[in-house]
Design a protein around this motif. Sequence first.
Motif, PDB file in Angstrom:
ATOM      1  N   UNK A   1      -3.574  -8.034  10.035  1.00 32.28           N
ATOM      2  CA  UNK A   1      -2.529  -8.043   9.006  1.00 32.28           C
ATOM      3  C   UNK A   1      -2.930  -7.077   7.890  1.00 32.28           C
ATOM      4  N   UNK A   2      -2.781  -5.802   8.199  1.00 33.88           N
ATOM      5  CA  UNK A   2      -3.288  -4.752   7.306  1.00 33.88           C
ATOM      6  C   UNK A   2      -2.577  -4.772   5.958  1.00 33.88           C
ATOM      7  N   UNK A   3      -1.257  -4.913   5.997  1.00 32.24           N
ATOM      8  CA  UNK A   3      -0.477  -4.881   4.747  1.00 32.24           C
ATOM      9  C   UNK A   3      -0.927  -5.975   3.786  1.00 32.24           C
ATOM     10  N   UNK A   4      -1.095  -7.200   4.304  1.00 37.76           N
ATOM     11  CA  UNK A   4      -1.510  -8.313   3.445  1.00 37.76           C
ATOM     12  C   UNK A   4      -2.918  -8.094   2.912  1.00 37.76           C
ATOM     13  N   UNK A   5      -3.791  -7.543   3.749  1.00 37.54           N
ATOM     14  CA  UNK A   5      -5.171  -7.284   3.330  1.00 37.54           C
ATOM     15  C   UNK A   5      -5.211  -6.251   2.205  1.00 37.54           C
ATOM     16  N   UNK A   6      -4.398  -5.204   2.328  1.00 33.80           N
ATOM     17  CA  UNK A   6      -4.337  -4.166   1.295  1.00 33.80           C
ATOM     18  C   UNK A   6      -3.821  -4.744  -0.015  1.00 33.80           C
ATOM     19  N   UNK A   7      -2.821  -5.623   0.071  1.00 35.18           N
ATOM     20  CA  UNK A   7      -2.270  -6.248  -1.133  1.00 35.18           C
ATOM     21  C   UNK A   7      -3.328  -7.103  -1.832  1.00 35.18           C
ATOM     22  N   UNK A   8      -4.098  -7.872  -1.053  1.00 33.87           N
ATOM     23  CA  UNK A   8      -5.156  -8.699  -1.634  1.00 33.87           C
ATOM     24  C   UNK A   8      -6.231  -7.834  -2.283  1.00 33.87           C
ATOM     25  N   UNK A   9      -6.596  -6.741  -1.626  1.00 37.90           N
ATOM     26  CA  UNK A   9      -7.622  -5.840  -2.170  1.00 37.90           C
ATOM     27  C   UNK A   9      -7.151  -5.213  -3.483  1.00 37.90           C
ATOM     28  N   UNK A  10      -5.873  -4.857  -3.546  1.00 40.17           N
ATOM     29  CA  UNK A  10      -5.310  -4.271  -4.777  1.00 40.17           C
ATOM     30  C   UNK A  10      -5.335  -5.287  -5.924  1.00 40.17           C
ATOM     31  N   UNK A  11      -5.005  -6.534  -5.617  1.00 42.36           N
ATOM     32  CA  UNK A  11      -5.010  -7.581  -6.644  1.00 42.36           C
ATOM     33  C   UNK A  11      -6.430  -7.809  -7.168  1.00 42.36           C
ATOM     34  N   UNK A  12      -7.400  -7.808  -6.256  1.00 42.73           N
ATOM     35  CA  UNK A  12      -8.802  -8.002  -6.656  1.00 42.73           C
ATOM     36  C   UNK A  12      -9.255  -6.864  -7.558  1.00 42.73           C
ATOM     37  N   UNK A  13      -8.923  -5.630  -7.192  1.00 47.68           N
ATOM     38  CA  UNK A  13      -9.300  -4.459  -7.993  1.00 47.68           C
ATOM     39  C   UNK A  13      -8.684  -4.531  -9.385  1.00 47.68           C
ATOM     40  N   UNK A  14      -7.426  -4.968  -9.448  1.00 44.37           N
ATOM     41  CA  UNK A  14      -6.741  -5.092 -10.737  1.00 44.37           C
ATOM     42  C   UNK A  14      -7.429  -6.111 -11.637  1.00 44.37           C
ATOM     43  N   UNK A  15      -7.844  -7.245 -11.056  1.00 44.54           N
ATOM     44  CA  UNK A  15      -8.540  -8.279 -11.842  1.00 44.54           C
ATOM     45  C   UNK A  15      -9.896  -7.767 -12.311  1.00 44.54           C
TER      46      UNK A  15
END
Length: 938
Positions: A904-918
């Motif tokens: 689930x690449x799309x979901x993984x990328x979204x989670x990684x982006x959220x982590x980077x933002x935090x």
Amino acid sequence: EIFSILLPPPNVTGTLHLGHALTGAVQDAIVRWHRMKGQLFVQIFWVPGTDHAGIGTHAVVERKLWREQGKTRHDLGREEFVKEVWKWKALHGDVINNQMRTLGLSLDWSRQYFTMDEDLSKAVNEAFCRLYDKGLIYRDKRMINWSCALQSSLSDIEVDSVKLEEPTFLQVPGMKEKVEFGLLSSFAYPVKDSDETIIVSTTRLETMLADTAVAVHPNDPRYAHLVGQLVIHPLDKGRLLPIIADDFVDMSFGTAGAVKITPGHDHTDYEVGRRHDLPVIDMLADDGLLLPHLPLVGGLHRFEARTKVREALCLLGFYHGEKPHTTLLPMCSRSGDVVEPRLKSQWFLDCQNMARAASQAVECGKLKLVPEYNAKIWHEWLNNARDWCLSRQLWWGHRVPVYTHLVSLYMLANQCFFFLNLKTTKNEICCSAIPVTMCIYGNAYFNSITDEDVLDTWFSSSLLPFSAFGWPNTKSGDLCEFFPQQLLETGQDILFFWVARMAMLSLELTGKLPFDKVLLHGMVRDAHGRKMSKSLGNVIDPLDVINGISLQNLHQRLEQGNLDPSEVSVAKEAQRKDFPNGIPACGSDALRFTLCSYNIKNVDINFDITHAESRKRFCNKIWQSFKFVQSKLESDFTPAEQFKLSGFEGSTDLWILSRLSHMVESCDVHFESYDLHLVTASLQQFWYQEFCDVYLEAIKPVFADEQEDRSHRVAVCHILHLCTDTFLRAAAPFMPFLCEELYQRLPAGKQQKAPSICVAPYPRPEQYPWREPAIDASMESVRPIIQHILSQRKDYNIMGSKSTVHIQTDDPDTTSALHNHSTCVLALSRSGALSLSSPSEPAPQGCSRTMVDEHLSVFVELKGGSLDVAQELERLAKKRVKLEGNRQGLVQQLEKLVLKGKGEITKAVQLRDKITSIELEEKKISVKLETLKSIQES
């Protein structure tokens, strides 16, 4: 000079849709711009009209008759049915005109026309007869589009190609049950005197009843030995069909690369049949029922026959199954019926020479198409133009002016009929622009029978550039003055069906092009780029955007329509998704401004209701900021007859005058090139981002400080009036209602202003000579600094106090800009004082710091202001703990996702982006905590 333009006529019984609204908004903006440039175009001539819409109106009235009286048009007869149509037109004909008035279109309503008016009908007859006499109009039997529901031929534009990616059930007129489409059926033809069979495939199984050959590719080795032999029709053993070779066959098509040939019911097969001299079999009646003499299926609906044919082939062992197949299904846009290709005798117009002339007009530059990429499409279509099928088997429209004279042997007694310039012979056919009922020839008289067909609506519409102005009366004042027109603005989708035909007929009948330039806009689609369709629930009524509508009422409208219940359900769900709270009332000005804010030259225009809401807020901003300006202009304020610099203006005043000059220049340039989206962008940028966000905020201290120099205050008042007056006149072509209202409230100068903003002069660049790139550049360097100051004040929660700001820079241009715009910087950043120093000096204590670049640092004092350091430290510490918890939770989710390995690449990328933002936010908080701790310790 004269600027004349025609509004493309909407259907007389139709209602306004977004395509109409776009055309009206764009044309009205252009027309109002020309009208306000009165010194260049003295007479503005924008003519409205409505089209009789032959098929559309015919279908609407026939459905009404059936719904209310249970009758068809044949029950009434032609004369009574036409009377019913005129009644319908009288009741509903003004609906769309009133809607256009609601939109604020400044049309010349005194010249309104209807394509069935007497004068325009005479022009249609005259045009037909002239073309007939030249030998350009003829009657012939050819393959045409046929609507069984309407029992009429159709033009190409009335046929929608619906792409079916998978088997789909559709409701078809005349069928109780839905019919499945998107299937490729295969069956076998047995070869005569052989055990071999040829398997053919088709999406229209019932047409095998009219097959006259089987075709294979000449290079296909599988069938080389069979070419020239015969196959036996599986359902009619007495019919033998030849096996022919033709290179149009796709060897990979269907099951075996062989195709059935049905010249009477397929455009391509008809051409193949002509090449191979095949017979033509017609299996259909005009109403779509199979001809009664056909065994097994005679009198059945064609799609009922499809089922019967399949059953018979299965029973005989010739059916080889079916499979899903992507299908382009031709649908009648008016009746929803599946269009049938049929060989019918019709009236045609020879377009070859006319098409060549229209193509050359663009090639040599006499006719200009905007955008230019349409020229290539124009040439390709005209160079391959086919003759135009003019006739329709309807009762509403312009009757074909052709008469057949039948000889009567009765002597005339006490009757006197005459007909000028008509020479007849026995059973003669003639064409006359004047209606003929009877004529005398020797001792006999001729009963004249009028052709039953009516003309394609596009024929009368294609004459409008000159017929609407009095043609064929060449001495008509309107025709001499207003033909040709300077511009035509319309949709790219009717480039050929209307624009090209207008050019062809105008050149042929008048020797002139109908207009100098054609501006073509794209098709309006929904926010997702889909074509608007009632079944999708994405149709947006312009009046709903203007007046607003609830979701409940949107649903109710769907229920009252003629959609299938399953389609209603799908449409409702789409409406709930796109308009969860309904459509808010945005007003005419916001809708017009929104439509003109799109790049109309694009092929597709994706209309998003949120854009209209944004433009509504822009209208509100104009209203509120106007009230602010009005409040600052003293009661005795009188603007100068011509604005001049007083010498008391500051740098920020000169900057707004420079931006005003830029806006005027931009509007002028982009109006000339019809880039209306760039005009609206210039207007919005000036008023929103420059005048309101910067200048109005910067001058507030001028009026708040009693010690402010009065001369400067007076200068600011004149600038406020100039900016407001100029903007209102520049925006008036797009927002006539709002701009008119505010213009009337604006103080007038010694020279009386125009009675209405629509005839006030449009701002011209030469009247605004204050463009100064250096001043623009200085403000551009200051505005980011203001944003950095505000960002720090917000980060440390000190927006309520006016802290001192320290700026360290060694750039002389930045230093100069800050000195010049110091008042503006303090006002916009809500700071108390501004201090400038060099980076070599010690950093000020008790401040937050932002390094803008290596030459510039911004410090905002925290100590000694309203900041409670201890309280802020506690708040930030709690926020950091919360962020850390959120980050760890997201990290765990990401780790679980990776362990599952589901890709689930799309979901993984979204989670990684959220982590980077935090993580970034945590770093900012750490810097703030360190800063506050150092202040606390000091």
